[in-house]
Motif scaffolding. Sequence first.
Motif, PDB file in Angstrom:
ATOM      1  N   TYR A 171      -8.781   4.742   5.389  1.00  0.00           N
ATOM      2  CA  TYR A 171      -7.929   3.742   4.740  1.00  0.00           C
ATOM      3  C   TYR A 171      -7.418   2.654   5.686  1.00  0.00           C
ATOM      4  O   TYR A 171      -6.648   1.783   5.288  1.00  0.00           O
ATOM      5  N   LEU A 228      -7.239  -1.014   4.650  1.00  0.00           N
ATOM      6  CA  LEU A 228      -6.196  -1.483   3.732  1.00  0.00           C
ATOM      7  C   LEU A 228      -5.008  -2.088   4.470  1.00  0.00           C
ATOM      8  O   LEU A 228      -4.219  -2.822   3.898  1.00  0.00           O
ATOM      9  N   TYR A 249       3.589  -1.093   3.987  1.00  0.00           N
ATOM     10  CA  TYR A 249       3.093   0.270   3.774  1.00  0.00           C
ATOM     11  C   TYR A 249       4.263   1.178   3.440  1.00  0.00           C
ATOM     12  O   TYR A 249       5.240   1.239   4.183  1.00  0.00           O
ATOM     13  N   HIS A 308      -7.270   3.698  -4.122  1.00  0.00           N
ATOM     14  CA  HIS A 308      -8.200   3.813  -2.995  1.00  0.00           C
ATOM     15  C   HIS A 308      -8.276   5.294  -2.623  1.00  0.00           C
ATOM     16  O   HIS A 308      -7.295   5.857  -2.150  1.00  0.00           O
ATOM     17  N   VAL A 325       0.713  -6.541   4.977  1.00  0.00           N
ATOM     18  CA  VAL A 325       0.840  -5.335   4.151  1.00  0.00           C
ATOM     19  C   VAL A 325       2.176  -4.649   4.412  1.00  0.00           C
ATOM     20  O   VAL A 325       2.589  -4.492   5.553  1.00  0.00           O
ATOM     21  N   THR A 383      -1.697  -1.274  -4.033  1.00  0.00           N
ATOM     22  CA  THR A 383      -2.831  -0.360  -3.912  1.00  0.00           C
ATOM     23  C   THR A 383      -2.277   1.004  -3.552  1.00  0.00           C
ATOM     24  O   THR A 383      -1.418   1.113  -2.673  1.00  0.00           O
ATOM     25  N   VAL A 423       0.874  -1.168   0.000  1.00  0.00           N
ATOM     26  CA  VAL A 423       0.000   0.000   0.000  1.00  0.00           C
ATOM     27  C   VAL A 423       0.909   1.215   0.000  1.00  0.00           C
ATOM     28  O   VAL A 423       1.802   1.340   0.841  1.00  0.00           O
TER      29      VAL A 423
END
Length: 95
Positions: A60, A63, A70, A50, A68, A30, A4
């Motif tokens: 968010y 997400l 980030y 997004h 994930v 994303t 993300v």
Amino acid sequence: MHYVLSGASSGTGHVVVKRLIKKVGLENITCIVRPTSQVSDLQQLGLNLHRADIEDPDSYRDLMGPSVVYIDITHPRYYQHSLAAFTSAGKDSDR
């Protein structure tokens, strides 16, 4: 593993996202983008976008999760918000 990325609509963000696509594949990325951001370049790449306000972690938080990675390329003044979203992700779910 899912990535993300916030700040993808910036000049630096475009460079990072293009390299990330080559490394991990388009389907694993994303991008969090503001509703007012110019995203035509990101859309042309076929990225999952997004729409959210980085200053509103609730927009968010869904997400985020343990699988994930980030990547935050926003201005440092926003880091506290994304940190809040990341650290509280999954507390109300099974993530």
